[in-house]
Design a protein around this motif. Structure first.
Motif, PDB file in Angstrom:
ATOM      1  N   ARG A 159      33.977  52.800  77.307  1.00  0.00           N
ATOM      2  CA  ARG A 159      34.487  52.308  76.142  1.00  0.00           C
ATOM      3  C   ARG A 159      33.620  53.099  74.764  1.00  0.00           C
ATOM      4  O   ARG A 159      34.378  53.585  73.971  1.00  0.00           O
ATOM      5  N   ILE A 162      34.929  56.711  74.287  1.00  0.00           N
ATOM      6  CA  ILE A 162      36.465  57.282  74.019  1.00  0.00           C
ATOM      7  C   ILE A 162      36.479  57.384  72.632  1.00  0.00           C
ATOM      8  O   ILE A 162      35.847  56.657  71.528  1.00  0.00           O
ATOM      9  N   GLU A 196      43.498  49.206  77.499  1.00  0.00           N
ATOM     10  CA  GLU A 196      43.568  49.001  76.094  1.00  0.00           C
ATOM     11  C   GLU A 196      43.764  50.275  75.324  1.00  0.00           C
ATOM     12  O   GLU A 196      44.217  50.096  74.323  1.00  0.00           O
ATOM     13  N   HIS A 197      43.146  51.183  75.697  1.00  0.00           N
ATOM     14  CA  HIS A 197      43.084  52.405  75.035  1.00  0.00           C
ATOM     15  C   HIS A 197      44.333  53.475  75.506  1.00  0.00           C
ATOM     16  O   HIS A 197      44.424  54.826  74.999  1.00  0.00           O
TER      17      HIS A 197
END
Length: 392
Positions: A159, A162, A196-197
């Motif tokens: 995370r 990113i 999520e990304h």
């Protein structure tokens, strides 16, 4: 006088040669060297697999295959992933046969990356990911996995790495050089971040059959929401002792495989015909061979890990592939110094951890894809080397 630098692509010229081959080449020039440097099975390709390749030659089956590979082989690959991991792929549209897994990895980068796209690469890891990213005009973003985490990729580290430019994560597990694996719970945490990304994953599963204990390989494509955003790369080199046959494959979403096939079509045309016939036999009737080799590797693994820990070179338990990654920091030497002195003083070749990324400093990679006799001689020499270091 021609200045060749004016003709050579600047991007290619900046890529460093593989750090693995350096010590392998040194070993080849010396007498009485015991090499633990190359990740190649010491088993011969099982006879029934070789025989199928030989028979194809005897029958004159030497023509091109279809660009994607023989339909029969693609069907067996799809059947294998359904049987082993419960993942269904369309043999016609979601499967591509390549010249080794390395070509498949290259095709993924060149298909997915536009200039400036970022690729997250956990290290230590195999030497090809970073240079191939650069050659595809991507930007490598390195996550340093840690010994205390058993060199697994943590969701929190992913995370943090990113950015708005991130497009792809390389997931190289079971891992070369560390032998680390990712369990289902690890992958579920990673998958949450990926979804999520809105990222893609290249899952390099070349060592998927070589896991030990009760830790069977889990493909991230099995995890909810990941099938449609994962390209799986695999091959026959490690599981079936078929390194020289040069055969791999990719599995993934139809639109991506279609574009990868186009690159493959123009750059390679098709994978070797003889190897494809042999691979069909491997997938159909090679399960017992894989079990036998895995059992042998497991015995070697325990010997090498126990030996290094007894010597004082602490080594976490690798649960995949056929490598151990002992810590050599207690010697006071760098990884490069340790490997150089070991090969000069004791004629044993191992690979510096730094060949697999800067986070490999303080470690060396040792392959146990060699016979017990070969390993015992090498381990005795390493023990002598350490004792002489202590004496100064």
């Amino acid at each position: 006088m021609i200045d060749y630098n004016n003709f050579i692509n600047k991007k290619i010229s900046t890529v460093k040669p593989s750090g693995i081959r350096k010590f392998f080449d040194i070993a080849n020039e010396m007498d009485d060297v015991i090499s633990l440097s190359i990740g190649e099975p010491d088993f011969q390709t099982p006879w029934h697999i070789r025989e199928e390749g030989i028979n194809s030659l005897k029958k004159g089956k030497t023509w091109y295959s279809p660009n994607r590979g023989f339909a029969e082989l693609r069907e067996e690959i799809a059947a294998y992933y359904k049987r082993r991991f419960g993942i269904e792929y369309d043999a016609k549209k979601q499967t591509l046969v390549t010249v080794g897994g390395s070509e498949a990895i290259d095709l993924v980068f060149r298909t997915l990356l536009d200039p400036g796209d970022e690729v997250i690469i956990p290290e230590p890891s195999f030497v090809c990911y970073e240079p191939l990213t650069v050659m595809a005009d991507g930007v490598p973003v390195i996550i340093n996995t840690k010994n205390e985490d058993n060199f697994r990729l943590k969701a929190s580290d992913l995370r943090a790495a990113i950015t708005p430019k991130t497009k792809l994560l390389v997931l190289p597990f079971p891992n070369n050089p560390t032998g680390a694996i990712m369990e289902r719970k690890d992958l579920e945490e990673i998958a949450e971040v990926i979804r999520e990304h809105n990222l893609f994953v290249l899952s390099d599963e070349i060592y998927c059959e070589l896991t030990y204990g009760n830790k069977n390989h889990v493909s991230i494509a099995e995890i909810d929401g990941m099938y449609e955003r994962t390209i799986v790369v695999n091959g026959f080199s490690k599981s079936y002792a078929m390194t020289g046959w040069r055969l791999g494959y990719a599995l993934g979403p139809v639109p991506v495989i279609a574009q990868m096939t186009k690159l493959h079509q123009y750059g390679i045309m098709s994978a070797p015909t003889t190897a494809q016939y042999a691979a069909i036999e491997a997938l159909r009737n090679g399960d017992r061979d894989v079990e036998m080799m895995r059992g042998e590797y497991d015995m070697r693994r325990r010997l090498v890990v126990d030996s290094f820990n007894a010597m004082g070179l602490t080594c976490f338990e690798p649960l995949g592939a056929f490598y151990v990654f002992p810590c050599i920091k207690s010697t006071g030497l760098t990884s490069e110094e340790f490997c150089t002195r070991l090969i000069v003083d004791k004629h044993v070749a191992v690979v510096p951890g730094t060949a697999f990324g800067e986070s490999g400093e303080g470690f060396v990679r040792v392959s146990y894809s060699y016979s017990i006799k070969h390993l015992k001689i090498a381990l005795e020499r390493i023990k002598e080397f350490l004792e002489e270091l202590k004496k100064g």
